[in-house]
Structures are given as C-alpha cells and as structure tokens.
Design an enzyme around this catalytic site. Structure first.
Site, PDB file in Angstrom:
ATOM      1  N   ASP A  83       1.082  -1.172   0.036  1.00 18.46           N
ATOM      2  CA  ASP A  83      -0.052   0.034   0.071  1.00 18.46           C
ATOM      3  C   ASP A  83       0.965   1.163   0.158  1.00 18.46           C
ATOM      4  OD1 ASP A  83       0.778   0.481   2.599  1.00 18.46           O
ATOM      5  OD2 ASP A  83      -1.035  -0.684   3.506  1.00 18.46           O
ATOM      6  N   LYS A 138      -3.748   4.322  -2.651  1.00 15.95           N
ATOM      7  CA  LYS A 138      -4.138   5.549  -3.026  1.00 15.95           C
ATOM      8  C   LYS A 138      -3.319   6.376  -3.731  1.00 15.95           C
ATOM      9  CE  LYS A 138      -7.875   6.935  -0.546  1.00 15.95           C
ATOM     10  NZ  LYS A 138      -8.538   7.739   0.301  1.00 15.95           N
ATOM     11  N   MET A 192      -5.391   8.440  11.483  1.00 14.26           N
ATOM     12  CA  MET A 192      -6.352   9.116  10.291  1.00 14.26           C
ATOM     13  C   MET A 192      -7.046  10.195  10.767  1.00 14.26           C
ATOM     14  SD  MET A 192      -7.412   5.364   8.533  1.00 14.26           S
ATOM     15  CE  MET A 192      -7.490   4.372   9.797  1.00 14.26           C
TER      16      MET A 192
HETATM   17  N1  SAH Z   1      -1.365  -0.317   9.934  1.00  9.88           N
HETATM   18  C1  SAH Z   1      -1.065   1.006   9.988  1.00  9.88           C
HETATM   19  C2  SAH Z   1      -1.815   2.202  10.145  1.00  9.88           C
HETATM   20  C3  SAH Z   1      -2.828   2.398   8.844  1.00  9.88           C
HETATM   21  S1  SAH Z   1      -3.798   3.609   9.024  1.00  9.88           S
HETATM   22  C4  SAH Z   1      -0.133   1.164  11.314  1.00  9.88           C
HETATM   23  O1  SAH Z   1      -0.132  -0.032  12.053  1.00  9.88           O
HETATM   24  O2  SAH Z   1       0.533   2.195  11.526  1.00  9.88           O
HETATM   25  C5  SAH Z   1      -3.179   4.898   8.229  1.00  9.88           C
HETATM   26  C6  SAH Z   1      -2.816   5.725   9.607  1.00  9.88           C
HETATM   27  O3  SAH Z   1      -1.522   5.531   9.967  1.00  9.88           O
HETATM   28  C7  SAH Z   1      -2.200   7.199   8.988  1.00  9.88           C
HETATM   29  O4  SAH Z   1      -3.501   7.777   8.722  1.00  9.88           O
HETATM   30  C8  SAH Z   1      -1.672   7.811  10.042  1.00  9.88           C
HETATM   31  O5  SAH Z   1      -2.553   8.106  11.138  1.00  9.88           O
HETATM   32  C9  SAH Z   1      -1.039   6.507  10.417  1.00  9.88           C
HETATM   33  N2  SAH Z   1       0.526   6.441   9.913  1.00  9.88           N
HETATM   34  C10 SAH Z   1       1.025   5.470   9.370  1.00  9.88           C
HETATM   35  N3  SAH Z   1       2.218   5.399   8.904  1.00  9.88           N
HETATM   36  C11 SAH Z   1       2.527   6.696   9.478  1.00  9.88           C
HETATM   37  C12 SAH Z   1       3.650   7.434   9.694  1.00  9.88           C
HETATM   38  N4  SAH Z   1       4.718   7.131   9.004  1.00  9.88           N
HETATM   39  N5  SAH Z   1       3.743   8.638  10.385  1.00  9.88           N
HETATM   40  C13 SAH Z   1       2.548   8.948  10.819  1.00  9.88           C
HETATM   41  N6  SAH Z   1       1.563   8.531  11.036  1.00  9.88           N
HETATM   42  C14 SAH Z   1       1.480   7.212  10.071  1.00  9.88           C
END
Ligand code: SAH
Length: 281
Positions: A61, A83, A198
């Site tokens: 993704d 996306k 998010m």
């Molecule tokens: N599975 C992922 C989350 C997916 S939902 C996890 O465990 O981290 C997507 C959200 O994750 C984004 O909108 C943001 O809030 C957060 N996110 C993921 N990677 C990030 C990063 N490098 N920096 C800040 N927020 C992050």
C-alpha cells in the site's frame, strides 16, 4: 545488507540462527501478511525481511516506502494497491482477489502493509477472505505508527508517571466521516492518552467532541507527520488550540497523540539529531 550482522553473529557462534534455513518456509501458494513498520526500512522485522527476499509477488500500500521495496527480491513482481494522486483506492475486494489469484497460481505472495497489518489496516478482513478461500497464510506483525511513530518523536506511549492505559482510535470510518459508533463521552473520560490514526481531516471535529465531553483544553497534543522518516515533522499544541491549526497544511500521514506523554518529548526528542545518512533507521 545483513552481511555485517551475519559476520558479527558468526563471530559469536550464532550464525545459524539468522540462516535462511532458520526462517519458516515461505510456501509457494501462500500469502504472508506483513507489517512494514511506520517508515524507516530498518523497522521491519527479520521475518518481514525474509519474506521480502523470498516473495514472488509483493502487493503493497501507499504507506510502504520505496526504500523498503529496494530490499525485495529483484525478481519479485510489485503491485501497488493504494491511493495515488487523489484517485480512489482500489476496492478491498479487488485487492484480496489479486492475492488469491497469485496464490492459486503457485506464487509466494507478500501482502506488505504500513505499520502493523492488524492495526487499522484491514489485515483482519484480508486474512478472513484468505481463510474462507482456503489459502494458507501467515501474519507477521509490524511496528505500528501509534507506538513506533511516537518513539521516533521522543514520546513514550506509556510512562509510569503519566498513564496506565492507552487508547488507539481511528478518526475516520469506512464512509470517510468521524466514526459514528464512538461514545465520545466515554472516550474523553476513559484514558489519559489517546492515539488517533487517520485523524487530521476531522481533527477539529474530534477536538470539539472531546472538549464537549469534558476533556481538558489544556491537554497536550502532538501531531507527528511522516514519522520515522527524514521528512518527519511534529506539531505540538493544546486540545483547546486545535481550532487554530490549518489542518490542510499538516503533512500526512500523521498520527495524533493526546495526553501528558507528549511532555517527555522536550527531553527525549532523539531523532532530530540522529545520524540518518545511508541509514535504515
Ligand atoms: N496499519 C498502520 C495504520 C494504517 S491507517 C499502522 O499500524 O501504523 C493509516 C494511518 O496510520 C495514517 O492516517 C496515520 O494516522 C498512521 N500512520 C501510518 N504511518 C505513519 C507515519 N509514518 N507517520 C505518521 N502516521 C502514520
């Protein structure tokens, strides 16, 4: 890239433990759902790294950075399933179909997701569909942004002097709005620290709901964008002042943390000065 580590382990007589024979076999026809970690490529697990070097097909993704994919088996076919450029993301059903199709064709399929696959990442849904279709699968956890991303900003997700509980919340539901099934009064009262994924789009509304439910306007807020990458940036504010932010200007992905643990950042912000050149972390 693990050459130096191998040498070191070999010197210590531990080499066999990092030998590929020590890893579980990535069976042709199976799918591994792997967490890539929040950003820095070095934050993937050893099992995840093993999967990258063995996979025939990698479906990833948008949160998976290009430098991590550079570590993949060069013969692997990479498929982007996220996306891009404001276009809607591919349908979840289509992605899972693709996983099944390649697995049935006898490929080793790596489904690589940002952070941890089971944390707001639909890993559960994908695993359910694989199970329903009798496709063998394995889940390899990753470091979630809501823990690892905070660590890169010098924020401990728990600290004995600050909180005995933490809540992970999503600011976004499948319809794109603030999640409806959330009892905001309960959320506001439940725990000192709330980590919101998010959250940026609806942050003003979320802050309003929490304030209306009695959460203190003085509560500390940290917004960490592009955590664990050289582009990392952090905004620090108070819950009452969120309305003053121009949310559209906050780089995403961003993780929001509400509560007293952000106070530790003043002393623990180690990443800003860390050596990053040619680095996996
Ligand atoms: N599975 C992922 C989350 C997916 S939902 C996890 O465990 O981290 C997507 C959200 O994750 C984004 O909108 C943001 O809030 C957060 N996110 C993921 N990677 C990030 C990063 N490098 N920096 C800040 N927020 C992050």
């Amino acid at each position: 890239m693990f050459g130096w580590l191998r040498r070191k382990w070999r010197e210590k007589g531990h080499f066999a433990r990092l030998d590929s024979a020590a890893f579980p076999r990535f069976e042709p026809g199976s799918v591994w759902l792997v967490g890539a970690g929040p950003g820095a490529p070095g934050l993937i697990s050893l099992l995840g790294y093993h999967a990258l070097s063995e996979a025939d097909v990698i479906v990833h993704d948008a949160l998976v950075g290009p430098s991590l994919l550079e570590l993949a088996n060069p013969r692997a076919k990479t498929i982007f399933a996220g996306k891009r450029g404001g276009k809607p993301s591919p349908k979840q059903a289509d992605i899972t179909l693709k996983l099944i199709e390649h697995a049935r064709a006898g490929k080793r399929v790596l489904r690589l997701k940002g952070g941890d696959p089971m944390m707001f990442g639909r890993g559960g849904e994908e695993a359910e569909t694989l199970a329903r279709n009798a496709i063998p699968f394995r889940i390899v956890p990753g470091i979630t942004a809501g823990i690892g991303g905070l660590a890169y900003a010098g924020i401990p997700v728990t600290h004995r002097d600050a909180n005995h509980a933490v809540m992970f919340l999503t600011g976004h539901d499948e319809k794109g709005g603030v999640p409806e099934g959330v009892d905001w009064d309960a959320v506001a009262r439940a725990v000192p620290v709330i980590v919101i994924y998010m959250a940026v789009k609806h942050l003003a509304l979320i802050a309003e709901r929490l304030l209306a439910a009695g959460r203190s306007g003085d509560d500390r807020v940290a917004i960490i964008s592009h955590a664990a990458s050289p582009a990392q940036s952090v905004i620090e504010t108070r819950l009452a002042d969120i309305g003053q932010l121009i949310l559209a200007d906050i780089p995403t992905p961003a993780i929001v943390v509400l509560g007293p643990v952000s106070n530790y950042r003043a002393a623990l912000d180690w990443y800003r000065g860390a050596l990053r050149e040619n680095s996996l972390g």
